[in-house]
Design an enzyme around this catalytic site. Structure first.
Site, short mmCIF file in Angstrom:
data_model
loop_
_atom_site.label_atom_id
_atom_site.label_comp_id
_atom_site.label_asym_id
_atom_site.label_seq_id
_atom_site.Cartn_x
_atom_site.Cartn_y
_atom_site.Cartn_z
N LYS A 35 0.92 -1.37 -0.07
CA LYS A 35 0.08 -0.06 0.21
C LYS A 35 0.87 1.12 -0.07
CE LYS A 35 -0.36 -0.08 5.06
NZ LYS A 35 -1.18 -0.49 6.00
N TYR A 256 18.32 29.56 9.13
CA TYR A 256 16.97 30.23 9.44
C TYR A 256 16.89 30.33 10.90
CZ TYR A 256 15.69 30.67 4.66
OH TYR A 256 15.63 30.89 3.22
#
Ligand SMILES: *Cc1c(COP(=O)(O)O)cnc(C)c1O
Length: 364
Positions: A35, A256
């Site tokens: 899946k 950042y």
């Protein structure tokens, strides 16, 4: 030149892990769970390595069509059954076995016109409380199915909520066995964690096991156990290279938000890999990374296209050095995906499935 990032799927490891799961549950047949596009690996990329399984289990009808298109004539199981009555036509045409977990699905089957009766896996809700008939309604569902000419054979399945965890599976096994003990049909209960931890118990092992994540080289009960403990191998490597090097002085920050500040002089490498590649942004300073096969740490925040690593354990590394974000390095060093997932506060499942479409993938 494309960016140096690359994912590699390892067929040898897939074969090894499948054999390992088979050995964990001798005499049981094995569904290879494919899946979510084979947990992000790509159904077409894993198919050959996993064709030694006894069947393929998945959710999506299009995925079932892809497995048939690869030439697989053996069993295919739809783990959630059909989502619409018209899906039953495809089940008849492609010979798909399907779960039956609710009354609507029985109604649809009863109204389905087919020459070929179906093999179904009647699902019991033994405590997970997601899909399935609760014990008190299970036998009525079985009796209804058994009376349908559209049904050839009924197998029985359930799914565990805590096979990887302290609560364990005993309460669910008890509920399943009490309710089903005198019903005929094959049984399927165990995911990866139950297959590895509990398949010594024949009632848990059943006739079919359903290992997913362990086949993809992850320890289902990490950090209690790791892949080395279970003798599993990484099946997906995410690798890149250093595209920059910086020399930091005490007080310099990285990335950042300046979330990392050097307190000593520090050489760092900048890796061509960011959250837009599927590397989790939640990983923070300290997350393990391999540079030239040597274990070091992520520093600062992960940005969209780049992340930074500490080069102090690898003084010889520089521009172009090989980086392994998870999986195996060229020299055989291994960084289990479970460790990276844990650093991001999530599971390997999510990382595998989230590999970004922009990352090129090869099989090798
Ligand atoms: C996904 C799934 C599995 C496999 O679970 P793992 O934890 O990956 O081994 C087994 N059974 C069902 C019903 C599933 O949906």
């Amino acid at each position: 030149m494309p960016r140096p990032i690359l994912a590699t799927i390892h067929p040898d490891a897939l074969r090894h892990n499948l054999a390992r799961m088979r050995a964990a549950a001798p005499d049981a047949r094995v569904w290879a769970i494919v899946k979510a596009n084979a947990y992000g690996h790509g159904i077409e990329r894993v198919f050959d390595a996993l064709r030694g399984a006894d069947g393929f289990a998945l959710l999506d009808l299009q995925e079932a069509e892809r497995v048939r298109a690869l030439g697989w004539r053996g069993p295919i199981l739809l783990l959630e059954g059909v989502f619409d009555p018209r899906d039953l036509e495809l089940c008849s045409r492609l010979g798909l076995w399907h779960a039956v977990h609710c009354d609507q699905q029985i109604d649809w089957l009863a109204a389905h016109k087919t020459q070929v009766p179906h093999r179904v896996f009647l699902k019991m809700n033994s405590g997970m409380n997601r899909l399935g008939f609760p014990p008190q309604r299970f036998r009525a569902a079985w009796t209804r199915l058994d009376a349908l000419p559209q049904v050839e054979e009924i197998s029985l399945m359930t799914h565990f909520s805590d096979a990887d965890a302290p609560r364990g599976i005993a309460h669910q096994v008890r509920s399943f066995v009490e309710t089903t003990h005198d019903l005929p049909g094959e049984r399927s209960l165990s995911n990866s964690a139950a297959s590895l931890r509990h398949a010594g118990d024949l009632q848990v092992r059943g006739d079919w096991i359903r290992p997913g994540v362990a086949v993809y080289g992850s320890a289902p009960d990490f950090p209690e156990h790791d892949i080395r403990h279970w003798d599993l191998q990484p099946t997906m490597t995410l690798a890149s290279r250093l595209i920059g090097v910086q020399q930091l002085l005490p007080g310099d920050t990285v990335g950042y938000g300046s979330s990392f500040t050097a307190d000593v002089p520090l050489r760092i490498g900048v890796v061509a890999c960011g959250y837009a590649d599927g590397y989790p942004r939640h990983c923070t300073t300290g997350t393990p990374v391999l540079v030239d096969g040597v274990r070091t740490r992520l520093i600062g925040r992960v940005s969209m296209d780049m992340l930074a690593v500490d080069l102090s354990p690898v003084p010889h590394a520089g521009f172009g050095s090989a980086v392994t974000l998870w999986g195996r390095a060229d020299d055989g060093a291994v960084l289990p995906i479970d460790e990276v997932a844990a650093a991001a506060g999530t599971l390997s499942y999510e990382l595998m499935c989230a590999l970004a479409p922009r990352v090129p993938v090869v099989v090798g």
